[in-house]
Design a protein around this motif. Structure first.
Motif, PDB file in Angstrom:
ATOM      1  N   VAL C  74       0.840  -1.204   0.000  1.00 31.57           N
ATOM      2  CA  VAL C  74       0.000   0.000   0.000  1.00 31.57           C
ATOM      3  C   VAL C  74       0.874   1.252   0.000  1.00 31.57           C
ATOM      4  O   VAL C  74       0.683   2.161  -0.817  1.00 31.57           O
ATOM      5  CB  VAL C  74      -0.963   0.001   1.210  1.00 31.57           C
ATOM      6  N   ILE C  75       1.859   1.315   0.902  1.00 32.27           N
ATOM      7  CA  ILE C  75       2.706   2.512   0.965  1.00 32.27           C
ATOM      8  C   ILE C  75       3.501   2.656  -0.331  1.00 32.27           C
ATOM      9  O   ILE C  75       3.661   3.759  -0.868  1.00 32.27           O
ATOM     10  CB  ILE C  75       3.641   2.472   2.195  1.00 32.27           C
ATOM     11  N   GLY C  76       3.989   1.528  -0.865  1.00 31.55           N
ATOM     12  CA  GLY C  76       4.735   1.587  -2.122  1.00 31.55           C
ATOM     13  C   GLY C  76       3.895   2.143  -3.263  1.00 31.55           C
ATOM     14  O   GLY C  76       4.358   2.982  -4.040  1.00 31.55           O
ATOM     15  N   ILE C  77       2.645   1.695  -3.343  1.00 31.11           N
ATOM     16  CA  ILE C  77       1.744   2.181  -4.400  1.00 31.11           C
ATOM     17  C   ILE C  77       1.463   3.662  -4.225  1.00 31.11           C
ATOM     18  O   ILE C  77       1.463   4.431  -5.200  1.00 31.11           O
ATOM     19  CB  ILE C  77       0.398   1.420  -4.355  1.00 31.11           C
ATOM     20  N   ILE C  78       1.186   4.060  -2.972  1.00 35.85           N
ATOM     21  CA  ILE C  78       0.910   5.490  -2.752  1.00 35.85           C
ATOM     22  C   ILE C  78       2.123   6.300  -3.186  1.00 35.85           C
ATOM     23  O   ILE C  78       1.989   7.356  -3.796  1.00 35.85           O
ATOM     24  CB  ILE C  78       0.607   5.788  -1.273  1.00 35.85           C
ATOM     25  N   TRP C  79       3.321   5.792  -2.870  1.00 32.42           N
ATOM     26  CA  TRP C  79       4.519   6.530  -3.270  1.00 32.42           C
ATOM     27  C   TRP C  79       4.586   6.663  -4.794  1.00 32.42           C
ATOM     28  O   TRP C  79       4.847   7.745  -5.316  1.00 32.42           O
ATOM     29  CB  TRP C  79       5.795   5.864  -2.749  1.00 32.42           C
ATOM     30  N   ILE C  80       4.346   5.563  -5.501  1.00 32.03           N
ATOM     31  CA  ILE C  80       4.424   5.626  -6.970  1.00 32.03           C
ATOM     32  C   ILE C  80       3.394   6.616  -7.519  1.00 32.03           C
ATOM     33  O   ILE C  80       3.692   7.434  -8.387  1.00 32.03           O
ATOM     34  CB  ILE C  80       4.240   4.219  -7.584  1.00 32.03           C
ATOM     35  N   ASN C  81       2.185   6.582  -6.984  1.00 29.80           N
ATOM     36  CA  ASN C  81       1.166   7.498  -7.479  1.00 29.80           C
ATOM     37  C   ASN C  81       1.455   8.942  -7.072  1.00 29.80           C
ATOM     38  O   ASN C  81       1.161   9.880  -7.817  1.00 29.80           O
ATOM     39  CB  ASN C  81      -0.222   7.048  -7.010  1.00 29.80           C
ATOM     40  N   HIS C  82       2.023   9.127  -5.879  1.00 34.79           N
ATOM     41  CA  HIS C  82       2.430  10.458  -5.439  1.00 34.79           C
ATOM     42  C   HIS C  82       3.485  11.019  -6.394  1.00 34.79           C
ATOM     43  O   HIS C  82       3.433  12.180  -6.794  1.00 34.79           O
ATOM     44  CB  HIS C  82       2.999  10.353  -4.020  1.00 34.79           C
ATOM     45  N   HIS C  83       4.419  10.154  -6.726  1.00 35.49           N
ATOM     46  CA  HIS C  83       5.467  10.465  -7.699  1.00 35.49           C
ATOM     47  C   HIS C  83       4.842  10.936  -9.023  1.00 35.49           C
ATOM     48  O   HIS C  83       5.221  11.974  -9.574  1.00 35.49           O
ATOM     49  CB  HIS C  83       6.261   9.165  -7.897  1.00 35.49           C
ATOM     50  N   ALA C  84       3.866  10.174  -9.513  1.00 34.07           N
ATOM     51  CA  ALA C  84       3.230  10.526 -10.787  1.00 34.07           C
ATOM     52  C   ALA C  84       2.495  11.857 -10.668  1.00 34.07           C
ATOM     53  O   ALA C  84       2.546  12.705 -11.562  1.00 34.07           O
ATOM     54  CB  ALA C  84       2.268   9.413 -11.206  1.00 34.07           C
ATOM     55  N   MET C  85       1.817  12.059  -9.522  1.00 28.50           N
ATOM     56  CA  MET C  85       1.038  13.278  -9.331  1.00 28.50           C
ATOM     57  C   MET C  85       1.961  14.488  -9.275  1.00 28.50           C
ATOM     58  O   MET C  85       1.688  15.526  -9.884  1.00 28.50           O
ATOM     59  CB  MET C  85       0.229  13.159  -8.041  1.00 28.50           C
ATOM     60  N   CYS C  86       3.069  14.368  -8.523  1.00 27.35           N
ATOM     61  CA  CYS C  86       3.994  15.497  -8.407  1.00 27.35           C
ATOM     62  C   CYS C  86       4.580  15.869  -9.768  1.00 27.35           C
ATOM     63  O   CYS C  86       4.892  17.033 -10.014  1.00 27.35           O
ATOM     64  CB  CYS C  86       5.145  15.162  -7.463  1.00 27.35           C
ATOM     65  N   SER C  87       4.732  14.878 -10.652  1.00 25.39           N
ATOM     66  CA  SER C  87       5.356  15.189 -11.939  1.00 25.39           C
ATOM     67  C   SER C  87       4.422  16.016 -12.820  1.00 25.39           C
ATOM     68  O   SER C  87       4.845  16.532 -13.851  1.00 25.39           O
ATOM     69  CB  SER C  87       5.777  13.905 -12.654  1.00 25.39           C
ATOM     70  N   LEU C  88       3.155  16.151 -12.417  1.00 24.30           N
ATOM     71  CA  LEU C  88       2.228  17.019 -13.153  1.00 24.30           C
ATOM     72  C   LEU C  88       2.491  18.491 -12.871  1.00 24.30           C
ATOM     73  O   LEU C  88       2.167  19.360 -13.677  1.00 24.30           O
ATOM     74  CB  LEU C  88       0.768  16.725 -12.757  1.00 24.30           C
ATOM     75  N   ALA C  89       3.047  18.784 -11.679  1.00 21.88           N
ATOM     76  CA  ALA C  89       3.065  20.166 -11.193  1.00 21.88           C
ATOM     77  C   ALA C  89       4.385  20.862 -11.454  1.00 21.88           C
ATOM     78  O   ALA C  89       5.445  20.253 -11.409  1.00 21.88           O
ATOM     79  CB  ALA C  89       2.777  20.180  -9.695  1.00 21.88           C
ATOM     80  N   ARG C  90       4.291  22.148 -11.763  1.00 22.87           N
ATOM     81  CA  ARG C  90       5.481  22.972 -11.862  1.00 22.87           C
ATOM     82  C   ARG C  90       5.830  23.577 -10.521  1.00 22.87           C
ATOM     83  O   ARG C  90       6.988  23.646 -10.137  1.00 22.87           O
ATOM     84  CB  ARG C  90       5.243  24.116 -12.865  1.00 22.87           C
ATOM     85  N   ARG C  91       4.799  24.061  -9.827  1.00 26.31           N
ATOM     86  CA  ARG C  91       4.989  24.745  -8.553  1.00 26.31           C
ATOM     87  C   ARG C  91       3.863  24.295  -7.638  1.00 26.31           C
ATOM     88  O   ARG C  91       2.811  23.856  -8.099  1.00 26.31           O
ATOM     89  CB  ARG C  91       4.872  26.270  -8.726  1.00 26.31           C
ATOM     90  N   VAL C  92       4.061  24.409  -6.336  1.00 28.33           N
ATOM     91  CA  VAL C  92       2.981  24.086  -5.413  1.00 28.33           C
ATOM     92  C   VAL C  92       2.739  25.260  -4.480  1.00 28.33           C
ATOM     93  O   VAL C  92       3.658  26.011  -4.158  1.00 28.33           O
ATOM     94  CB  VAL C  92       3.285  22.825  -4.575  1.00 28.33           C
TER      95      VAL C  92
END
Lengths: 220, 220, 220, 220
Positions: C74-92
């Motif tokens: 579960v934590i590994g999957i969340i990390w991978i999806n978090h990774h994918a989500m962050c790659s969408l953003a330029r700035r937060v």
């Protein structure tokens, strides 16, 4: 060191790795070792207080706070000096990675002698001396590992941003030698006064923080 | 490494370190301290339940959850503000590294007062007051360390991306002073009501999160 | 969100932070939470074995290995999806930092319900149900926190590298809604069969890993 | 994010992720796993010493130090080889992220078999064999996971900086095969002599450190 497989190898020093992951991994180990120290600060069990107040039970744990502070300071200083040392290098070779692993071994083990000293600093003399000697010996090991890493970093001038001038190298070696001897002397001090041994390490950490790598940095 | 390799040093402030490793090491310590808090959430021993259900034993542990949440929030907020503060700086000097180490000391120790408070929040009055006062005092220490780090970061305008305007500095100092006094007041509150002390820290963390460094950021 | 102090603010979206430190801090918390799980794998005490062999004592701990594997996944999957989500953003912006802190809270707490479930999965029915419900509820909280973070990331198209097309946003919202309902259903399942609840979470983690954010990524 | 934003996708392999966060997350897990090992070095309880000195109690713990050193070395070597492997790749795809998660699972679990072996290395024969076999089996799992990750990394030449030449791939596969068989043999050895099994792992780690990925690196 045949790890580049370059058929010519002429212009490629045997330094294949960027410093960035070495720094990232090292930062991780330093950060974890320094933070794991807090696990050695015990919360007294409510059932174990007997008639005493919590305040008195906490005050009774002063060796744990003292050992925590000194070890925190030592790891923090090593990190700062590691940081300064890495900033000298452009690339690192496999030998440096291993020397770095040696330093990380001596750093990541520090919570063990710290816990040992916290538990036995005010125990019967013989055991307090043993615990203090183990603590001092772990600092000797760390000091040796740091010196070896410094030599690995500066061995090949082509891996550095700017060559370290020979006189700076001699000064750095002298410093490391003197520092190593001081650390070694605290092993002896451990058998006279464990508390004094710990205090000397606190003082040495503060001294190193202002001084150690200053002379090894490139002239500006 | 041509950022400090100026032979004259005329334009080079005494700021030799990039912020990146300071941030990496600090992020590591923040991340570990915030995650180690979970080790303080105890799983009741099956043999220790007696006649009680697990649900009732878990509910009985509410002080641990409360202390966990507040400490998580506090460390999270400090991280966000640390992040904002670091983004002001181009380079950091050795003094800043030490001020940062001071902040990391007060951050990485937080799991200890948190565990202490979780264990004693609903103990007999005297011990609950002691635990709460230790918790509040650790927050005072953290607040002082953060203010010192802010001063170290902003001391030399040449190390910043954009100078912080004097009125912003005055406002920031006023804020840090008021914040420090509020933290200090919670040490007193600890002796009146440990639970109220903890609630005030939760509220202060939320307040700081929206406000603290807003006025210290450079105009864009 | 007055955290930019820009007098005009015209061209500056309220997104002052680079994603790099958000990622570094999050990576740290994910890495620590996933690695701390191993502390829940107990080594049986030699004195506590009684007449049993170590092999049998280890086999008897299967709920701990099962819970460890599922939580790791579960934590590994969340990390991978978090990774994918962050790659969408330029700035937060600061709001995203807080939504991220909410996700990290639900991630870093996972070792607690994991240990709880490992201890009580095969205990008397009532307590096994309680432990399983707490585990499932912590997954619901994580799922909600992830959805809120996705909304925070995609709220302001100017902070993204490429706008997420409306149909992709609708699809992502539908997915998050369905996922959240499935997680919620496992809370009910916890009262029927704790083991089945854990198995469903293993299956859901595998499903999410192949699918969740695929449709939210920019078209190429 | 113009690295995969090609509208035709002709030259864009299905490798959407930069290696940087994979490395950051992996470095975190490696660093934590290697540092958590220290928690398995127990400080003897003062009350538990009986008539013995602390020095004798510490000496009696030699299996814990031996297991600590071997596991530290193994994780350190895997990190160095992981580092070398990642430096081959320009981009990673989701399959590689999962293969990497598999490796991290086998790495982050290492403190468990290490603690097991430290506790049972000198216990009665049957239990020592069990603990040693679990340790050796965890190394087999790690070796398999590393080989799978290598295959995932090198599967698609377009994701690499420089294609790995076929003969280097064959050599690497041969090496991984032989290494895996050696690891498997130590599971058998565990039933003959747990101490010899541990010594063989120390020797294999040293061998791997000088050799494993040398032939898979691109010529420069």
């Amino acid at each position: 060191m045949n790890d580049t497989a370059s058929p010519t190898g002429a212009s490629a020093p045997a330094a294949d790795f960027s410093t960035s992951r070495l720094e990232a991994f090292s930062d991780g180990v330093f950060a974890i070792a320094i933070t794991l120290l807090v696990l050695d600060l015990n919360v007294p069990e409510p059932e174990g207080l007997g008639g005493r107040s919590l305040a008195s039970a906490l005050a009774h744990q002063w060796p744990a706070y003292f050992a925590y502070l000194v070890s925190f300071l030592v790891i923090g200083i090593i990190w700062i000096n590691h940081h300064a040392m890495c900033s000298l290098a452009r690339r690192v070779d496999r030998r440096t990675l291993f020397a770095n692993l040696g330093l990380l071994l001596t750093v990541s083990v520090i919570p063990f002698p710290t816990r040992l000293l916290a538990t036995y600093l005010v125990a019967r003399h013989e055991d307090a001396h043993t615990a203090a000697a183990v603590y001092a010996a772990s600092m000797v090991a760390m000091s040796i590992a740091f010196s070896l890493l410094f030599l690995a970093f500066t061995r090949d001038a082509r891996t550095l941003h700017t060559p370290v001038p020979p006189e700076a190298m001699r000064a750095a070696r002298r410093r490391f030698g003197i520092g190593g001897l001081c650390y070694l002397a605290t092993v002896g001090l451990a058998f006279l006064s464990p508390v004094a041994m710990l205090a000397v390490h606190a003082l040495m950490a503060l001294y190193y923080c202002f001084d150690q790598l200053a002379h090894a940095r490139p002239a500006r």
